[in-house]
Design an enzyme around this catalytic site. Structure first.
Site, PDB file in Angstrom:
ATOM      1  N   ASP A  43       0.832  -1.209   0.000  1.00  0.00           N
ATOM      2  CA  ASP A  43       0.000   0.000   0.000  1.00  0.00           C
ATOM      3  C   ASP A  43       0.869   1.262   0.000  1.00  0.00           C
ATOM      4  OD1 ASP A  43       0.836  -0.150   2.607  1.00  0.00           O
ATOM      5  OD2 ASP A  43      -1.138   0.075   3.504  1.00  0.00           O
ATOM      6  N   SER A  44       2.196   1.072  -0.002  1.00  0.00           N
ATOM      7  CA  SER A  44       3.108   2.201  -0.259  1.00  0.00           C
ATOM      8  C   SER A  44       2.799   2.820  -1.614  1.00  0.00           C
ATOM      9  CB  SER A  44       4.570   1.743  -0.200  1.00  0.00           C
ATOM     10  OG  SER A  44       4.797   0.665  -1.082  1.00  0.00           O
ATOM     11  N   ASP A  82      -1.098  -6.138   0.030  1.00  0.00           N
ATOM     12  CA  ASP A  82      -1.359  -5.437   1.287  1.00  0.00           C
ATOM     13  C   ASP A  82      -2.841  -5.150   1.417  1.00  0.00           C
ATOM     14  OD1 ASP A  82       0.541  -4.762   3.180  1.00  0.00           O
ATOM     15  OD2 ASP A  82       1.333  -3.069   2.027  1.00  0.00           O
ATOM     16  N   LYS A 112      -1.294  -9.355   3.176  1.00  0.00           N
ATOM     17  CA  LYS A 112      -0.440  -8.857   4.262  1.00  0.00           C
ATOM     18  C   LYS A 112      -1.248  -7.892   5.137  1.00  0.00           C
ATOM     19  CE  LYS A 112       3.245  -5.885   3.777  1.00  0.00           C
ATOM     20  NZ  LYS A 112       2.840  -4.752   4.652  1.00  0.00           N
ATOM     21  N   GLU A 114      -1.079  -5.459   8.820  1.00  0.00           N
ATOM     22  CA  GLU A 114      -0.233  -4.824   9.829  1.00  0.00           C
ATOM     23  C   GLU A 114      -0.866  -4.998  11.211  1.00  0.00           C
ATOM     24  OE1 GLU A 114       0.492  -0.712   8.867  1.00  0.00           O
ATOM     25  OE2 GLU A 114       1.198  -1.186   6.855  1.00  0.00           O
ATOM     26  N   GLU A 180       9.693  -4.073  10.035  1.00  0.00           N
ATOM     27  CA  GLU A 180      10.070  -2.782   9.435  1.00  0.00           C
ATOM     28  C   GLU A 180      10.637  -1.835  10.482  1.00  0.00           C
ATOM     29  OE1 GLU A 180       7.239  -0.921   6.790  1.00  0.00           O
ATOM     30  OE2 GLU A 180       8.441   0.912   6.670  1.00  0.00           O
TER      31      GLU A 180
HETATM   32  O1  KIV Z   1       3.712  -1.063   1.422  1.00  0.00           O
HETATM   33  C1  KIV Z   1       4.841  -1.583   1.288  1.00  0.00           C
HETATM   34  O2  KIV Z   1       5.493  -1.467   0.233  1.00  0.00           O
HETATM   35  C2  KIV Z   1       5.371  -2.334   2.416  1.00  0.00           C
HETATM   36  C3  KIV Z   1       6.806  -2.736   2.415  1.00  0.00           C
HETATM   37  C4  KIV Z   1       7.678  -1.558   2.482  1.00  0.00           C
HETATM   38  C5  KIV Z   1       7.114  -3.758   3.424  1.00  0.00           C
HETATM   39  O3  KIV Z   1       4.645  -2.591   3.340  1.00  0.00           O
END
Ligand code: KIV
Length: 263
Positions: A43-44, A82, A112, A114, A180
């Site tokens: 989600d970056s 994510d 994924k 968090e 992280e």
């Molecule tokens: O959103 C993302 O790209 C991430 C990674 C940096 C682990 O969570």
């Protein structure tokens, strides 16, 4: 084809696992061609792809859209999506429904999430119905407002909380957990006794594998460069040079030539 089994084999044999976070067909295809094990549709993308100031506004539909593009490029890699902020927080039913939607519609192999204790029941349920889960502890960008900005998480008394979150996720069935921005000594200690696969980002060299964002790695992100990012290419300079040359060629009548035109 990379599977959970082949990833555990690597951990067992002490072979490092590679992961790239990326969001589109071409970069996913490049990762696949060089044999990257896992692609995370992170989600970056809210910050790197959409130019927003955090990951908080990313939607479930956007994650599915980008994962479909990545899946088309990644024939071999294990693809992880994510789950965005608030797509797994309102109720267990809604969270299961949203995770199921991602797996059914996007082609991802795993989701994924968090967090720690607050998602343990969800992790357990997902794994028991056949959805593999990757956890994410330490600095968790979806909690940026409560953490108080980007910083290392897990120094001194915070270390116990990171270890506890990791243990809870592992026991709930997360087969892989991202660490992280945690001190390297903590990541080492966790990895040494971990049954789950540990993937580090800003967590030092002792994790089972490492993840970097594609755009950081190829030097396309200019404004921020955290300590843990290694740029393998000065992408921004190369792209700027190519674009300037195109501009000049068009303006001076050097592009296109007749040979680059249809007769
Ligand atoms: O959103 C993302 O790209 C991430 C990674 C940096 C682990 O969570």
């Amino acid at each position: 084809m990379i599977t959970i089994r082949s990833l555990f084999k690597k951990k067992e044999n002490k072979e490092k696992i590679t992961m790239i976070s990326t969001y589109d067909y071409i970069s996913a295809k490049l990762c696949d061609q060089v044999g990257i094990d896992c692609i995370l549709v992170g989600d970056s993308l809210g910050m790197v792809f959409q130019g927003k100031s955090s990951t908080l506004e990313v939607t479930l539909e956007e994650m599915i859209y980008h994962t479909k593009a990545v899946r088309r490029g990644a024939k071999e890699a294990f693809v992880i999506t994510d789950m965005p902020f608030m797509s797994y927080h309102t109720s267990l039913e809604k969270a299961l429904e949203n995770c199921g939607k991602v797996i059914k519609e996007s082609g991802a192999n795993a989701v994924k999430l968090e967090g720690g204790e607050e998602i343990a029941e969800l992790v357990y349920k997902l794994v028991s119905i056949g959805i593999p889960v990757v956890g994410h502890v330490g600095f968790t960008p979806q909690k940026i407002n409560t953490i108080g900005g980007y910083r290392v998480v897990g120094k001194e008394e915070e270390a116990e909380r990171v270890k506890r979150d990791f243990k809870i996720l592992q026991e709930a069935g997360a087969f892989m957990i991202v660490l992280e921005a945690v001190p390297l000594t903590l990541a080492k200690e966790i990895t040494e006794s971990a049954k789950s696969i540990t993937i580090g980002i800003g967590a030092g060299p002792y994790c089972d594998g490492q993840v970097l964002v594609f755009h950081d790695l190829v030097g396309l992100v200019e404004d921020i460069k955290p300590k843990f990012v290694r740029r393998y290419l000065n992408g921004i300079e190369l792209f700027r040079k190519a674009l300037s040359e195109f501009k000049e060629d068009v303006e001076k009548g050097r592009f296109p030539t007749e040979a680059e035109s249809y007769g």
